[in-house]
Design a protein around this motif. Structure first.
Motif, mmCIF file in Angstrom:
data_model
loop_
_atom_site.group_PDB
_atom_site.id
_atom_site.type_symbol
_atom_site.label_atom_id
_atom_site.label_comp_id
_atom_site.label_asym_id
_atom_site.label_seq_id
_atom_site.Cartn_x
_atom_site.Cartn_y
_atom_site.Cartn_z
ATOM 1 N N ASP A 371 1.308 -0.822 -0.276
ATOM 2 C CA ASP A 371 0.293 0.236 -0.219
ATOM 3 C C ASP A 371 1.213 1.371 0.137
ATOM 4 O O ASP A 371 0.661 2.093 0.663
ATOM 5 C CB ASP A 371 -1.060 -0.037 1.339
ATOM 6 C CG ASP A 371 0.290 0.088 2.489
ATOM 7 O OD1 ASP A 371 0.710 -0.335 2.211
ATOM 8 O OD2 ASP A 371 -0.297 0.500 3.559
ATOM 9 N N THR A 372 1.866 1.373 0.214
ATOM 10 C CA THR A 372 3.490 2.592 -0.483
ATOM 11 C C THR A 372 2.856 2.536 -2.043
ATOM 12 O O THR A 372 4.078 1.720 -2.937
ATOM 13 C CB THR A 372 4.230 2.039 0.392
ATOM 14 O OG1 THR A 372 4.004 2.048 1.102
ATOM 15 C CG2 THR A 372 4.606 2.745 0.378
ATOM 16 N N ALA A 373 3.491 3.327 -2.124
ATOM 17 C CA ALA A 373 3.828 4.517 -3.504
ATOM 18 C C ALA A 373 5.337 4.540 -3.070
ATOM 19 O O ALA A 373 5.785 5.605 -2.129
ATOM 20 C CB ALA A 373 3.382 5.548 -4.203
ATOM 21 N N ILE A 374 6.615 4.175 -3.793
ATOM 22 C CA ILE A 374 7.617 4.805 -4.088
ATOM 23 C C ILE A 374 8.401 5.299 -5.518
ATOM 24 O O ILE A 374 7.727 4.879 -6.884
ATOM 25 C CB ILE A 374 8.266 3.779 -3.752
ATOM 26 C CG1 ILE A 374 7.831 2.405 -2.418
ATOM 27 C CG2 ILE A 374 10.017 3.115 -3.915
ATOM 28 C CD1 ILE A 374 8.684 1.348 -2.595
ATOM 29 N N LEU A 375 9.149 6.650 -5.272
ATOM 30 C CA LEU A 375 9.645 7.574 -5.712
ATOM 31 C C LEU A 375 11.011 7.770 -5.480
ATOM 32 O O LEU A 375 11.120 8.210 -4.582
ATOM 33 C CB LEU A 375 9.043 9.077 -6.275
ATOM 34 C CG LEU A 375 9.978 9.655 -6.787
ATOM 35 C CD1 LEU A 375 9.981 9.841 -8.417
ATOM 36 C CD2 LEU A 375 9.057 11.294 -7.194
ATOM 37 N N ALA A 376 12.360 7.052 -6.517
ATOM 38 C CA ALA A 376 13.466 6.662 -5.981
ATOM 39 C C ALA A 376 14.171 7.496 -6.976
ATOM 40 O O ALA A 376 13.999 7.334 -8.040
ATOM 41 C CB ALA A 376 13.715 5.348 -6.110
ATOM 42 N N VAL A 377 15.839 8.228 -7.224
ATOM 43 C CA VAL A 377 15.769 8.990 -7.760
ATOM 44 C C VAL A 377 17.694 8.595 -7.334
ATOM 45 O O VAL A 377 18.364 8.173 -6.061
ATOM 46 C CB VAL A 377 16.405 10.481 -7.639
ATOM 47 C CG1 VAL A 377 17.187 11.055 -8.465
ATOM 48 C CG2 VAL A 377 15.126 10.856 -7.659
ATOM 49 N N PHE A 378 17.911 7.721 -8.649
ATOM 50 C CA PHE A 378 19.362 7.235 -7.955
ATOM 51 C C PHE A 378 19.913 7.810 -8.926
ATOM 52 O O PHE A 378 20.165 8.042 -10.222
ATOM 53 C CB PHE A 378 19.167 5.499 -8.457
ATOM 54 C CG PHE A 378 20.452 5.109 -8.953
ATOM 55 C CD1 PHE A 378 21.302 4.532 -7.755
ATOM 56 C CD2 PHE A 378 21.662 4.521 -9.457
ATOM 57 C CE1 PHE A 378 22.825 4.023 -7.575
ATOM 58 C CE2 PHE A 378 22.521 3.892 -10.069
ATOM 59 C CZ PHE A 378 23.024 3.587 -9.475
ATOM 60 N N ASP A 379 21.762 8.131 -8.280
ATOM 61 C CA ASP A 379 22.962 8.617 -9.031
ATOM 62 C C ASP A 379 24.403 7.470 -9.005
ATOM 63 O O ASP A 379 23.594 6.838 -8.144
ATOM 64 C CB ASP A 379 22.984 9.915 -8.723
ATOM 65 C CG ASP A 379 23.698 9.863 -7.899
ATOM 66 O OD1 ASP A 379 25.105 9.486 -7.001
ATOM 67 O OD2 ASP A 379 23.571 10.569 -6.856
ATOM 68 N N ASP A 380 24.875 7.623 -9.988
ATOM 69 C CA ASP A 380 25.720 6.282 -10.001
ATOM 70 C C ASP A 380 27.125 7.212 -9.847
ATOM 71 O O ASP A 380 28.977 6.984 -10.176
ATOM 72 C CB ASP A 380 25.986 5.833 -11.232
ATOM 73 C CG ASP A 380 26.623 6.650 -12.769
ATOM 74 O OD1 ASP A 380 26.539 7.922 -12.432
ATOM 75 O OD2 ASP A 380 26.868 6.517 -13.775
ATOM 76 N N GLY A 381 26.805 8.105 -8.551
ATOM 77 C CA GLY A 381 28.005 9.215 -8.107
ATOM 78 C C GLY A 381 29.305 8.122 -7.726
ATOM 79 O O GLY A 381 29.128 6.745 -7.073
ATOM 80 N N ALA A 382 29.669 9.257 -6.603
ATOM 81 C CA ALA A 382 30.200 8.153 -5.258
ATOM 82 C C ALA A 382 30.385 7.614 -3.785
ATOM 83 O O ALA A 382 30.682 7.428 -2.898
ATOM 84 C CB ALA A 382 31.847 9.493 -5.040
ATOM 85 N N GLY A 383 28.670 8.569 -3.290
ATOM 86 C CA GLY A 383 27.143 7.671 -3.103
ATOM 87 C C GLY A 383 27.966 8.680 -1.461
ATOM 88 O O GLY A 383 28.613 9.666 -1.353
ATOM 89 N N ILE A 384 27.509 8.462 -0.446
ATOM 90 C CA ILE A 384 27.167 8.568 0.433
ATOM 91 C C ILE A 384 27.773 8.335 1.973
ATOM 92 O O ILE A 384 26.901 6.901 2.069
ATOM 93 C CB ILE A 384 26.179 10.076 0.851
ATOM 94 C CG1 ILE A 384 25.488 10.790 0.023
ATOM 95 C CG2 ILE A 384 25.962 10.301 2.137
ATOM 96 C CD1 ILE A 384 24.056 11.659 -0.202
#
Length: 447
Positions: A371-384
């Motif tokens: 029952d959850t909507a998911i919006l994900a934004v992914f980048d292939d950088g160095a990360g956190i």
């Protein structure tokens, strides 16, 4: 300080005393009613006992004209014709005391009469019984005064004294118990009175007993902790906002002062560009601060049904191509209740952040889980780094890598995104994709 407690104590004491008074009145009425019935039965037994004694004494001989009795107030013998043939001393020469006649079947009867000769203004209990006499059957009447409704003055005095003593005990006991019960409230009130805007470290004492007042004290302390945290965040936010606004202003003032010292050697077009850059940074900070203030003040935005995939597709079409391409994986039918402008602002901030740090591409996905909507934004950088994944959502928080890539950034973009997520009953977190950074928005689905 003491007036509210006294008012509550007085009201509760008065209410308890009034209830006790009502109970005392009911109890006294029951006691007096029972006592009256008992006295009535006792006097009837005396009357019938006196009548039976006359039956045994004169069953075979005629009664004398004057009767000597002590058990009753008055007595008469009446023949079948209604003539008085014998009477006690007080009733000599008086008419018949009662006109009712007991049936032969029961041979006895009693009545309450209020017009008995010789007893003006009083009601009497009169009992009648047939007496078999040699010259013909007679009716013997005996009378006793009707007992008063209150039984006796002594009983009333005892009831009044007992009720007064009981009411005093109830009033004093209630006053004392309510005072002890409200003492923790007085302590809490005194502690709350010491709290000021500059000193929010006070906490109210928590009583030892597990009751409603302990629960109240716990809630008050929790509220004070939240308030103190909110004030500290506001102070930190104000200080950081002042610092970030002051830096470009100070830089602009210094450049202008240096330029005015030797205006002929200054490259004024370049100076204007630098000043414009500083002003634009100030404007960006001011706009972000205004957005956060609006989100903090009012989260009752007008929500409407929104297809997340459609919204993301629309925003991507409007977006100017950036440094790296944006890939999409948008599932249809993921519908949420949202403010489209705010969600669009959130997506734009996430995309700006991802494009600054991506190495080759940015990926946007929309999907549904349960029952959850998911919006994900992914980048292939160095990360956190894991220890920094919550810090970046704080206001004006900027990691060194972010400052190098975007010196003009305000440090408010991700803080605004999280506030927008909270305004939609959602969450915004960083998940570990293995490489790079993945910011995930979760919101409730709607049917």
């Amino acid at each position: 300080m003491g007036w509210p407690t006294w008012s509550i104590r007085a009201r509760v004491t008065m209410l308890a005393t009034m209830v006790a008074a009502v109970l005392c009145v009911l109890t006294a009425w029951l006691v007096l009613d029972h006592r009256h019935d008992h006295e009535m039965d006792h006097r009837l037994r005396r009357l019938y006992s006196a009548d039976l004694e006359m039956v045994h004494r004169f069953a075979h001989r005629a009664p004398p004209p004057v009767l000597h009795v002590w058990e009753v107030a008055a007595m008469q013998f009446v023949d079948r014709a209604g003539r008085v043939v014998s009477a006690s001393g007080r009733f000599q020469g008086r008419p018949r005391m009662a006109m009712f006649v007991p049936s032969r079947r029961h041979s006895a009867m009693d009545r309450r009469l209020c017009a008995v000769p010789g007893f003006p203004g009083r009601c009497m209990m009169v009992a009648a019984m047939w007496v078999p006499a040699p010259g013909g059957d007679l009716i013997v009447y005996s009378a006793l005064p009707d007992p008063p409704w209150y039984g006796s003055q002594e009983l009333v005095a005892r009831l009044l004294a007992g009720s007064a003593l009981w009411l005093a005990v109830v009033a004093l006991g209630t006053y004392h118990l309510v005072g002890r019960t409200l003492r923790p409230v007085e302590d809490m009130t005194a502690e709350l009175a010491e709290i000021t805007a500059t000193d929010l470290g006070h906490r109210v004492p928590v009583p030892a007993h597990h009751d409603e007042i302990r629960y109240l004290a716990t809630i008050v302390n929790h509220t004070l902790e939240l308030l103190e945290g909110a004030v500290q965040r506001e102070r930190r936010f104000t200080a950081e906002a002042s610092h970030d606004l002051r830096t470009p202003i100070t830089g602009a003032i210094l450049r202008l002062e240096e330029a005015l010292l030797d205006p002929d050697t200054v490259d004024w077009p370049r100076m204007a560009k630098e000043l414009l850059s500083d002003v634009e940074r100030q404007q960006a900070i001011a706009e972000d601060i205004l957005t956060l203030a609006r989100l903090d003040a009012d989260r009752s935005a007008q929500h409407q049904r929104t297809d997340l995939a459609e919204l993301a597709r629309t925003e991507l079409q409007r977006r100017v191509p950036g440094r790296v391409p944006i890939r999409t994986d948008l599932a249809q039918g993921v519908v949420v209740s949202s403010d489209r402008l705010l969600i669009a602002r959130l997506l734009a901030n996430l995309l700006d952040n991802a494009q600054r740090h991506a190495a080759t591409a940015v990926t946007v996905t929309v999907r549904a889980e349960d029952d959850t909507a998911i919006l994900a934004v992914f980048d292939d950088g160095a990360g956190i780094a894991p220890e920094h994944r919550e810090i970046i959502f704080e206001r004006f928080a900027r990691l060194p890598a972010s400052r190098e890539r975007d010196p003009k950034g305000t440090g408010l973009g991700l803080a605004i995104c999280r506030e927008i997520a909270h305004a939609h009953r959602g969450t915004l977190t960083i998940e570990d994709p293995g490489q790079g950074t993945c910011l995930v928005l979760r919101m409730p689905l709607v049917d």
